[in-house]
Design an enzyme around this catalytic site. Structure first.
Site, PDB file in Angstrom:
ATOM      1  N   LYS A   1     -11.472  -0.075   6.452  1.00 45.47           N
ATOM      2  CA  LYS A   1     -10.367  -0.109   7.487  1.00 45.47           C
ATOM      3  C   LYS A   1     -10.607   0.661   8.714  1.00 45.47           C
ATOM      4  CE  LYS A   1      -5.990   3.001   7.005  1.00 45.47           C
ATOM      5  NZ  LYS A   1      -5.341   3.873   6.304  1.00 45.47           N
TER       6      LYS A   1
ATOM      7  N   ARG B   1       1.363  10.251   0.714  1.00 44.62           N
ATOM      8  CA  ARG B   1       1.898  11.164   1.564  1.00 44.62           C
ATOM      9  C   ARG B   1       3.165  11.728   1.198  1.00 44.62           C
ATOM     10  NH1 ARG B   1       0.582   7.555   6.342  1.00 44.62           N
ATOM     11  NH2 ARG B   1       2.715   6.645   6.059  1.00 44.62           N
TER      12      ARG B   1
ATOM     13  N   THR C   1      -3.786   6.549   1.823  1.00 45.63           N
ATOM     14  CA  THR C   1      -3.891   7.963   2.189  1.00 45.63           C
ATOM     15  C   THR C   1      -4.357   8.988   1.191  1.00 45.63           C
ATOM     16  OG1 THR C   1      -2.037   7.544   3.655  1.00 45.63           O
ATOM     17  CG2 THR C   1      -2.807   9.918   3.557  1.00 45.63           C
TER      18      THR C   1
ATOM     19  N   GLU D   1       1.080  -0.927   0.015  1.00 39.78           N
ATOM     20  CA  GLU D   1      -0.054   0.027  -0.021  1.00 39.78           C
ATOM     21  C   GLU D   1       0.989   1.387   0.028  1.00 39.78           C
ATOM     22  OE1 GLU D   1      -2.927   2.468   2.965  1.00 39.78           O
ATOM     23  OE2 GLU D   1      -2.949   0.366   3.233  1.00 39.78           O
TER      24      GLU D   1
END
Length: 207
Positions: A129, A45, A69, A41
């Site tokens: 999640k 960021r 993210t 993953e």
């Protein structure tokens, strides 16, 4: 065709990775694949996230690759163009979720309370999640949610070798997201052998 849930369940641990240099994508992917963790993953960021995903996708076509993210529709588009298999967001943003559904890409949004789980279910989602896992009450909170809701979870945030077994013992947990086997400093410094050993240890621990 193996479903995303089946792939996550077979892997048990998904490495959550912040990658700062595109040139690290291939040796990083190799360290993961060679040590039994053919998944990643890659979080948005860092500025090179989409490019790193594209490089990894081309070099390792069989890898399960997610974009993490993801906060905006623009990032969803970048992730899809780069070739991701699924999208992960830290929170539950109905606009982003709907955009992913319209685009036909799987999204696993972050939730940490009953109201958010119900909102996600209302939009047809059944894989979520649990984030941030430990600050949100950890295993006890997750057990409380799973007792009520027929959904699958991917706990992330504070998961480590010390507590991953506790999370994986919960029937509704498919896999855990973690950073402990992919420290950013090892990636930045190109210490692939050390990183590979951490990956190998993680795989051995959960299997």
């Amino acid at each position: 065709m193996t479903t995303l849930n089946e792939q996550l369940a077979s892997l048990k641990v998904i490495p959550v990775i912040a990658i700062n240099k595109v040139e690290d994508a291939i040796p990083l992917g190799k360290a993961l694949v060679d040590n039994g963790m053919p998944c990643a993953e890659i979080t948005f960021r860092t500025e090179c996230a989409a490019e790193a995903i594209a490089v990894m996708r081309k070099e390792f076509p069989e890898m399960l690759i997610g974009a993490g993210t993801v906060l905006t529709n623009e990032q969803v588009d970048q992730a899809i163009d780069a070739g991701v298999d699924f999208i992960v967001s830290p929170g539950f943003n109905p606009r982003t979720v709907q955009y992913c559904l319209d685009k036909g890409v799987a999204i696993v949004p972050g939730v940490n309370n009953p109201s958010l789980v119900e909102q996600a279910m209302e939009m047809g989602l059944r894989t979520l999640k649990f984030f941030p896992a430990e600050p949100s009450g950890g295993v006890n909170m997750l057990k409380a949610l799973t007792a009520v809701y027929p959904v699958k979870f991917m706990p992330t945030g504070g998961v480590s070798l010390k507590n991953v077994d506790d999370y994986l013992s919960i029937k509704s947990v498919l896999a855990c997201g973690g950073t402990w086997m992919v420290p950013t400093n090892l990636i930045d410094e190109g210490r692939w052998e050390e990183l590979g050993q951490l990956v190998k240890d993680a795989v051995a621990h959960v299997n």
